[in-house]
Scaffold this motif. Structure first.
Motif, PDB file in Angstrom:
ATOM      1  N   GLY A 193      -6.244  -1.280  -4.554  1.00 26.21           N
ATOM      2  CA  GLY A 193      -4.975  -1.914  -4.226  1.00 26.21           C
ATOM      3  C   GLY A 193      -5.083  -3.417  -4.319  1.00 26.21           C
ATOM      4  N   ASP A 194      -3.942  -4.100  -4.421  1.00 28.07           N
ATOM      5  CA  ASP A 194      -3.893  -5.556  -4.483  1.00 28.07           C
ATOM      6  C   ASP A 194      -4.739  -6.091  -5.642  1.00 28.07           C
ATOM      7  N   GLY A 195      -4.723  -5.347  -6.756  1.00 33.23           N
ATOM      8  CA  GLY A 195      -5.414  -5.807  -7.954  1.00 33.23           C
ATOM      9  C   GLY A 195      -6.908  -5.601  -7.967  1.00 33.23           C
ATOM     10  N   ARG A 196      -7.450  -4.829  -7.024  1.00 30.74           N
ATOM     11  CA  ARG A 196      -8.899  -4.620  -6.952  1.00 30.74           C
ATOM     12  C   ARG A 196      -9.199  -3.135  -6.828  1.00 30.74           C
ATOM     13  N   LEU A 197     -10.359  -2.736  -7.368  1.00 29.20           N
ATOM     14  CA  LEU A 197     -10.865  -1.368  -7.235  1.00 29.20           C
ATOM     15  C   LEU A 197     -12.364  -1.437  -7.027  1.00 29.20           C
ATOM     16  N   SER A 198     -12.840  -0.754  -5.983  1.00 28.52           N
ATOM     17  CA  SER A 198     -14.258  -0.686  -5.665  1.00 28.52           C
ATOM     18  C   SER A 198     -14.599   0.775  -5.405  1.00 28.52           C
ATOM     19  N   ALA A 223     -18.012   0.738  -0.601  1.00 27.41           N
ATOM     20  CA  ALA A 223     -16.878   0.114  -1.257  1.00 27.41           C
ATOM     21  C   ALA A 223     -16.546  -1.172  -0.522  1.00 27.41           C
ATOM     22  N   SER A 224     -16.096  -2.172  -1.278  1.00 33.02           N
ATOM     23  CA  SER A 224     -15.749  -3.468  -0.686  1.00 33.02           C
ATOM     24  C   SER A 224     -14.425  -3.931  -1.255  1.00 33.02           C
ATOM     25  N   HIS A 225     -13.558  -4.447  -0.370  1.00 25.24           N
ATOM     26  CA  HIS A 225     -12.192  -4.794  -0.747  1.00 25.24           C
ATOM     27  C   HIS A 225     -11.715  -5.901   0.193  1.00 25.24           C
ATOM     28  N   PRO A 226     -10.761  -6.737  -0.220  1.00 22.25           N
ATOM     29  CA  PRO A 226     -10.279  -7.783   0.690  1.00 22.25           C
ATOM     30  C   PRO A 226      -9.697  -7.269   2.001  1.00 22.25           C
ATOM     31  N   ALA A 227      -9.272  -5.998   2.048  1.00 22.13           N
ATOM     32  CA  ALA A 227      -8.686  -5.459   3.278  1.00 22.13           C
ATOM     33  C   ALA A 227      -9.714  -4.749   4.145  1.00 22.13           C
ATOM     34  N   PHE A 228     -10.656  -4.045   3.525  1.00 19.83           N
ATOM     35  CA  PHE A 228     -11.620  -3.258   4.292  1.00 19.83           C
ATOM     36  C   PHE A 228     -12.817  -2.890   3.415  1.00 19.83           C
ATOM     37  N   ASP A 229     -13.952  -2.667   4.074  1.00 21.23           N
ATOM     38  CA  ASP A 229     -15.180  -2.209   3.426  1.00 21.23           C
ATOM     39  C   ASP A 229     -15.614  -0.909   4.091  1.00 21.23           C
ATOM     40  N   ALA A 230     -16.511  -0.184   3.422  1.00 24.53           N
ATOM     41  CA  ALA A 230     -17.078   1.020   4.032  1.00 24.53           C
ATOM     42  C   ALA A 230     -18.425   1.324   3.423  1.00 24.53           C
ATOM     43  N   THR A 231     -19.295   1.914   4.204  1.00 20.07           N
ATOM     44  CA  THR A 231     -20.555   2.423   3.690  1.00 20.07           C
ATOM     45  C   THR A 231     -20.895   3.714   4.424  1.00 20.07           C
ATOM     46  N   THR A 232     -21.690   4.566   3.781  1.00 26.64           N
ATOM     47  CA  THR A 232     -22.124   5.828   4.370  1.00 26.64           C
ATOM     48  C   THR A 232     -23.624   5.992   4.162  1.00 26.64           C
TER      49      THR A 232
END
Length: 501
Positions: A339-344, A114-123
């Motif tokens: 959040g903040d208008g985005r969904l990933s 997931a990628s977002h202006p506040a934080f990203d994550a991968t597994t």
């Protein structure tokens, strides 16, 4: 792009614009980049036995590296060290034992992103690469923008006597162990502070060496053009155990500054990390089950939960609650940032997802800007757009096909062409201008590009717009420029002044 940790980019219309994004990312020396590998192609032929490994570059320097040299194919050094898991920033067992080499079945999988202006994550899931030695081998990486990564290894073995899990770290030159059990890497003008969290981290056996050894303990130095060259290798090993969750923070920094201070507190089944910008990250340390953060107000089922203002990130999980209200729920393991208008979101199969969200909602594909109509026949919507969605007064319901998707949730401006931009110039005292093509990127910012008409030569940059990069050189104080020097400008235009040296 600055601080872009993963090689995943929007599918903009036209390869030229995709190339622009790639060039912006690769030519900016101030960027922080982490690259993560968990591959379905195993370790066969030129592939290496390095599933769930990472490398990290920052501020123009290679900090956490893939070690070993390619002196020649299948040399003693190449097959004994470079191709081995011990040469990567990856997990080994019991004195450097890792994944098999030249084995197409020694595979890994990316199971969340997931990628977002506040934080990203991968597994990544690398359990299939350890030949039955492990029953669980997840590595989760959370990127807390703009400059900290958190690496979470969830490991288990069925061996009755357990194994020693080893967390490996490699650098080109300067790698030193810290008194708190972590390590510091320095190179050029940048550094990397690595810190392990949790009570058990105090018992990790840390060691540093500069020689290269194969699985039998024989030294295998590189030859040919790499003869005499060394690198630095650190290992942090647990005592014998059947399961472990290892949590580490990676904070890159410029040497003329300091790494970000990260506050951490350990509780019965989670660790809480607090970052300078107010982001909170809750990392599960129990092997499974619901994590209750008590007075912090959150409960979640997953590897981790991050919160910044009104945005949340659920890592490889199924549910998150805030103050007793379910804010996210999925029928299968999902990685979700919203959040903040985005969904990933990424899911491993067709999934049903429910998110607490204020209305109105205007769902659009983030990469194309295309509207995604609400409701309709579920099968038809999944076949045509990969998602079926409905919204009530406080909740967004989605049915998603397998894979990764990113959406915008409001009517903010989408990527698209903009009017040309004028870049005023003064070159050796001569006033002029350059016309640049322009594009609005996924963050709503203007990116312009073109060619600077200039007499070839060595120039000093006296003044430049803040967002200007020379595509071939990056942000430079001086350099050799060509007849039609390519440039990229992110943000507002301003005077560019050059003086020929």
């Amino acid at each position: 792009m600055v601080n872009c940790p993963y090689a995943i980019y929007p599918n903009l219309s036209g390869s030229r614009r995709l190339d622009l994004l790639l060039c912006t990312m690769t030519s900016d020396p101030e960027r922080i980049s982490l690259y993560f590998r968990s591959s379905p192609y195993g370790s066969y032929s030129n592939s290496l036995a390095d599933q769930n490994s990472f490398i990290l570059h920052a501020y123009g320097e290679s900090l956490a590296i893939k070690s070993g040299f390619y002196d020649y194919y299948n040399s003693a050094h190449h097959k004994g060290f470079t191709k081995r898991t011990i040469s990567a920033n990856a997990i080994t067992l019991d004195g450097g034992q890792g994944q098999p080499v030249n084995d197409f079945d020694a595979k890994g999988r990316i199971v969340g992103f997931a990628s977002h202006p506040a934080f990203d994550a991968t597994t990544g899931d690398a359990v299939g690469a350890y030949e039955g030695e492990l029953t669980r081998a997840f590595r989760h990486i959370v990127y807390v923008r703009p400059s900290v990564f958190v690496v979470i290894d969830d490991l288990a073995t069925s061996k009755p006597a357990g194994v020693s899990f080893e967390w490996n770290l490699h650098a080109n030159q300067r790698l030193t162990l810290d008194s708190n059990g972590g390590a510091t890497i320095e190179k050029g003008k940048a550094g990397l502070k690595v810190r392990f969290l949790g009570r058990k981290a105090c018992s990790y056996q840390a060691s540093v060496k500069t020689h290269f050894r194969d699985p039998n303990g024989e030294e295998v130095p590189p030859v040919a053009g790499f003869s005499g060259m060394t690198q630095v290798h650190a290992t942090f090993a647990t005592s014998k155990t059947n399961a472990a969750i290892l949590v580490a923070t990676l904070a890159p920094y410029r040497l003329d500054n300091s790494p970000e201070e990260i506050m951490s507190e350990e509780y019965e089944d989670f660790i809480r990390l607090a970052f300078a910008d107010g982001t909170m990250l809750y990392v599960r340390t129990a092997p499974e089950g619901l994590v209750d953060t008590g007075g912090f107000g959150f409960r979640f089922e997953g590897a981790a939960l991050a919160v910044r203002d009104g945005s949340l990130l659920l890592v490889h999980g199924t549910k998150a609650e805030r103050d007793g209200i379910i804010v996210a729920q999925s029928n299968m393991l999902s990685t979700i940032a919203w959040g903040d208008g985005r969904l990933s979101v990424s899911v491993e199969g067709e999934a049903n997802l429910s998110l607490l969200m204020s209305s109105p909602i205007h769902l659009r594909d983030e990469s194309t800007g295309h509207d995604l109509p609400e409701g309709g026949n579920i099968e038809n919507r999944l076949n045509s757009q990969g998602v079926h969605w409905t919204a009530s007064s406080d909740r967004l319901q989605l049915q998603l096909e397998k894979g990764y998707r990113a959406f915008t949730l409001d009517e903010s401006p989408m990527p698209g062409s903009l009017q040309t931009v004028i870049l005023p110039t003064e070159i050796d005292g001569v006033i002029g201008q350059t016309v640049l093509e322009a594009w609005r990127d996924i963050d709503g910012l203007r990116v312009s590009w073109g060619n600077l008409e200039i007499e070839p030569g060595h120039y000093e940059v006296l003044q430049a717009p803040e967002g200007l990069t020379f595509t071939r050189h990056g942000r430079i104080r001086d350099g050799v420029l060509s007849l039609r020097e390519p440039i990229i400008l992110r943000g507002e235009s301003a005077m560019l002044r050059l003086r020929r040296i």
